[in-house]
Write a protein that holds these residues in place. Structure first.
Motif: not given
Length: 370
Positions: A278-305
């Motif tokens: 399943a190919g997905i461009r990084p900019e097509a993924i939205s990250i949220s701290q709150t659950a929304t319907k169907g969103a994938l649970p993930v672990e945020l490991i690192a943030v790089t500006p």
């Protein structure tokens, strides 16, 4: 009208086959970018068109006429090389004038054309300088002026911005399309830089394994790559490729991502049971701290500006790594490490067969939000 046709071109050097059965056409005034990694034969292709090399098989036609066996100087082709290839003993004006002198003409006519093209490229103040006295940017513009001055029907540019600094490279990405439109030459432009390819090309021809893997507009290459190889060449960070399987259950079709199903809609029912990426461009993924319907649970490991964008490293439930990116101003709520949720539009997924790497296309269009 078609200005350039390549029909079944092949070229080998000893036992090394560089190009195999390659075909392409370009219309008058069109800029086609020849894009691919180092060593794929991009420069060899330009040298075949210019007449420096002869093909082993196939035909090259300019304005409908074959040029096989025609000397380079009679083909009406201009070429600029990545290493500038200026005559070191000549002043910039003499370098620019060399194609005109080979064709004949009065000294006054040649001088007028040299001044005109030099003024257009903003190097008229260094015409009396020799190459060793020029900056890389001035050398690049001198080489480009030499390629353009005779008004060639076909212009071949071999990675001409590779050896210049970042500022000039950015400026020339903006200026070159205007210059090429003004001269109305049909242009083949070689580069290894995907951003350059997307900025300059009316179409991009992706050269891999001796042939064109895909020829399409920049937008189509990016959004609809034909296979994994092409998809990985465009984008920074590169496309995420997550191992999965297409499953039908409860009357629907979905891809399983680490135990979380993504509804693909009925368009992929024909591929049920297939092992995929399943190919997905990084900019097509939205990250949220709150659950929304169907969103994938993930672990945020690192943030790089990264300048105006923020890149986030994430883990799925099974530890699979992937990246998301977002504009700096829109990522304020995505900087806390720990549990988060990734939202994806199913229509943004690119489905590739895991065995062949080829794209699996949906049979019907579908777009819905997770």
């Amino acid at each position: 009208m078609t200005a350039l046709e390549l029909n079944g071109i092949s070229k080998s050097f000893k036992n090394d086959e560089v190009l195999s059965g390659l075909s392409l056409s370009a219309d008058e005034g069109e800029t086609v970018v020849i894009f691919g990694p180092s060593g794929t034969g991009k420069t060899v292709l330009l040298r075949l068109i210019s007449g420096i090399y002869d093909p082993d098989d196939g035909d090259i036609r300019l304005s409908g006429s074959s040029v096989i066996g025609i000397a380079p100087e009679r083909r009406g082709v201009g070429m600029a090389f990545q290493n500038f290839a200026l005559y070191p003993h000549m002043e910039a004006a003499e370098n620019i004038a060399s194609p005109l002198q080979a064709r004949g003409g009065t000294s006054a006519q040649i001088a007028d054309k040299v001044r005109d093209i030099a003024s257009l490229l903003k190097i008229d103040h260094v015409l009396s300088h020799r190459p060793k006295e020029l900056s890389n940017g001035q050398k690049q513009r001198t080489a480009l002026a030499r390629a353009l001055v005779a008004g060639p029907k076909i212009l071949l540019l071999d990675d001409p911005l590779r050896n210049v600094d970042a500022k000039l490279r950015f400026e020339m990405r903006l200026e070159l399309p205007r210059l090429l439109r003004e001269f109305q030459s049909t242009t083949l432009y070689v580069t290894q830089d995907y951003k350059e390819a997307m900025a300059l090309g009316d179409r991009i021809a992706v050269l891999l394994d001796g042939g064109f893997a895909q020829v399409a507009t920049p937008e189509d290459i990016y959004r609809d790559p034909v296979n994994i190889e092409v998809a990985k060449l465009f984008g920074d960070p590169t496309i995420n490729l997550i191992p999965s399987r297409i499953v039908t259950a409860n009357g629907g079709t979905h891809a399983d991502l680490a135990g979380s199903p993504i509804d693909l809609g009925p368009g992929y029912a024909h591929a049920a049971g297939r092992e995929i990426y399943a190919g997905i461009r990084p900019e097509a993924i939205s990250i949220s701290q709150t659950a929304t319907k169907g969103a994938l649970p993930v672990e945020l490991i690192a943030v790089t500006p990264l300048n105006e964008r923020v890149v986030m490293l994430l883990h799925l439930a099974d530890g699979t790594e992937f990246f998301a990116s977002a504009p700096e101003e829109g990522a304020a709520g995505s900087r806390e490490h720990g549990p988060a949720f990734a939202g994806i539009y199913p229509a943004d997924l690119l489905i590739f067969a895991r065995d062949s790497g080829q794209r699996i296309q949906p049979q019907t269009s579908n777009r819905q939000t997770l």
